[in-house]
Design an enzyme around this catalytic site. Structure first.
Site, PDB file in Angstrom:
ATOM      1  CD  GLU A 169     -13.621  -0.979  12.705  1.00 13.89           C
ATOM      2  OE1 GLU A 169     -14.427  -1.563  11.968  1.00 13.89           O
ATOM      3  OE2 GLU A 169     -12.438  -1.333  12.823  1.00 13.89           O
ATOM      4  CD  GLU A 352     -11.243  -3.762  16.155  1.00 11.48           C
ATOM      5  OE1 GLU A 352     -11.223  -4.220  14.990  1.00 11.48           O
ATOM      6  OE2 GLU A 352     -12.291  -3.478  16.757  1.00 11.48           O
TER       7      GLU A 352
HETATM    8  C1  FCB Z   1     -13.167  -4.686  12.546  1.00 11.95           C
HETATM    9  C2  FCB Z   1     -14.210  -4.908  13.616  1.00 11.95           C
HETATM   10  C3  FCB Z   1     -14.000  -6.142  14.436  1.00 11.95           C
HETATM   11  C4  FCB Z   1     -13.523  -7.301  13.585  1.00 11.95           C
HETATM   12  C5  FCB Z   1     -12.336  -6.893  12.741  1.00 11.95           C
HETATM   13  C6  FCB Z   1     -11.763  -8.009  11.897  1.00 11.95           C
HETATM   14  O1  FCB Z   1     -13.677  -3.899  11.530  1.00 11.95           O
HETATM   15  O2  FCB Z   1     -14.246  -3.797  14.490  1.00 11.95           O
HETATM   16  O3  FCB Z   1     -15.190  -6.433  15.104  1.00 11.95           O
HETATM   17  O4  FCB Z   1     -14.566  -7.778  12.818  1.00 11.95           O
HETATM   18  O5  FCB Z   1     -12.712  -5.839  11.905  1.00 11.95           O
END
Ligand code: FCB
Length: 443
Positions: A169, A352
């Site tokens: 990210e 994620e």
């Molecule tokens: C993302 C991050 C991860 C975690 C999630 C909830 O932005 O990559 O580390 O904090 O959010």
């Protein structure tokens, strides 16, 4: 939650869970680890909601064997973790710390022994503090130091890592870390943070080249995406949507896929040198997609320094983070990537996806989290629907294996499939863990 059976996923679809180093490891002073910007930030008064730090976090540094057993019990085929640059090269440059690599070496072997593919992220925001002191991501040098660290890490872990992810990210690290200051290193540069975007992307490109000399495993980047929804239907609202979409969804994807930076954001791009865009556009094998929620946007108020204003979206259930639960956003996003980047788009893995709720053990010590089950059910159906429409999605990783240290929110946001009691470090699989295990194990 739908009562219809979850559609089948193809054989070979990668089921995984994700974590990151500073959020789970602890062991911050062990075996030669250097300080990172998150150590500094967490120890600065007023930065973290509950005043906590990642000094101990989930104590994974000492409990990794128990955590690998939890992964094996879940039946995932992959585990996405991150490697702490300050363990491997404590000062950001200078000598490589073999003892730092030893930890990941053992972890990788243990994962393989349990039939879990190691998926390693090289940068999940924990920049060595000495590198920050030398200018951090505002300095071009940092891109070169990152590529050296990537090279040293791959020299040790080589092909045993089954998917390499360069950066996590970069948009969030630029915007929250350097634009508005809620994350380390706490800078408030707004649009003057552009060099942080460019140097991260350059670091990615240089690292891809270094990794290719060390591994035949596929290489990816994990970007954060958020489909953008207009809060009104004026031309000014539509202009604001286009600006936010360029910033959040295209700034880190257009140049990666060979299209250069999106126009119209008004950045000072003086840091971009001849040849940089070719380095950044080095082919990748997988695009990692991190998705949590869509964003509502409207035209800015007069005098605003930004070309948009963010507004809460109505009509969705919300998580404990107050994020809207919108599986339709993931469906929309995957279709948008597919249409926008067409033949330039590599296969996608959702690296994620997850939600925070205030999960606590009941009187019998069990942790029931039906809202997380509904969340995962909805988001997996969204992935499947996009696949039916032709989007090439080859994996899905839940954020996260464990409740962990959630950055500026400290220990107040629980994202785990496994509950962690942060006083005792006792791990208790939640009902969502059993639900996912049974889904993965379907014949
Ligand atoms: C993302 C991050 C991860 C975690 C999630 C909830 O932005 O990559 O580390 O904090 O959010």
């Amino acid at each position: 939650m739908s009562t219809a059976a979850m559609p089948e996923f193809p054989a070979g679809f990668r089921w995984g869970v994700s974590t990151s180093a500073y959020q789970i490891e602890g062991g911050v002073d062990e075996n030669g680890r250097g300080a990172s910007i998150w150590d500094t930030f967490a120890h600065s008064p007023g930065r973290i909601a509950d005043g906590s730090t990642g000094d101990v976090a989930c104590d994974h540094y000492h409990r990794h064997a128990e955590d690998v057993a939890l992964l094996a019990g879940l039946g995932v085929s992959a585990y996405r973790f991150s490697i702490a640059w300050p363990r491997v090269r404590p000062a950001g440059d200078g000598p490589v710390n073999a003892r730092g690599l030893d930890f990941y070496d053992r972890l990788v072997d243990d994962l393989l022994a349990h039939d879990v593919d190691p998926v390693a992220t090289l940068f999940h925001w924990d920049l060595p503090q000495s590198r920050q002191d030398a200018g951090g991501w505002l300095a071009r040098d940092t891109a070169h130091r990152f590529a050296e660290y990537a090279d040293a890490t791959a020299a040790r872990l080589g092909d045993r890592v089954k998917l390499w992810i360069t950066l996590n990210e970069p948009f969030i690290h630029m915007s929250l870390g350097h634009g508005t200051g809620e994350h380390a290193p706490g800078r408030t540069l707004l649009f003057d943070a552009f060099p942080v975007a460019h140097h991260q992307l350059l670091a990615h490109g240089l690292a891809v080249a270094a990794l290719r000399t060390r591994t035949t495993s596929p290489i990816a980047i994990a970007n954060n995406y958020s489909p953008v929804r207009a809060a009104g239907d004026s031309d000014a609202d539509r202009t604001a949507v286009a600006a936010y979409e360029a910033l959040h969804n295209r700034l880190f994807t257009d140049p990666l896929l060979g299209r250069g930076y999106p126009d119209g954001l008004g950045f000072d791009t003086a840091v971009v040198r001849a040849g940089d865009l070719d380095v950044i556009a080095a082919p990748i094998d997988v695009l990692g997609v991190n998705y949590y929620n869509p964003t509502g946007v409207r035209a800015p108020q007069e005098g605003s320094p930004l070309p948009f204003e963010l507004v809460p979206l109505q009509g969705y259930p919300r998580t404990a983070f107050d994020w809207p639960v919108a599986p339709d956003g993931l469906h929309e996003l995957l279709g948008w990537l597919h249409r926008t980047y067409a033949d330039d788009l590599p296969p996608i893995q959702v690296t994620e996806s997850g939600c925070a709720y205030d999960d606590a053990p009941d009187a019998d010590g069990r942790v029931h989290d039906p809202q997380r089950i509904a969340y995962l059910d909805g988001h997996l159906r969204a992935v499947r629907a996009a696949m039916d429409e032709g989007v090439d999605v080859t994996g899905y990783f839940v954020w996260s294996l464990l409740d962990n240290w959630e950055w500026a929110e400290g220990f107040t946001k629980r994202f785990g499939l496994v509950h962690v009691d942060f006083d005792t470090q006792v791990r208790t699989p939640k009902s969502s863990y059993a639900w996912l295990r049974d889904l993965i194990a379907r014949p």
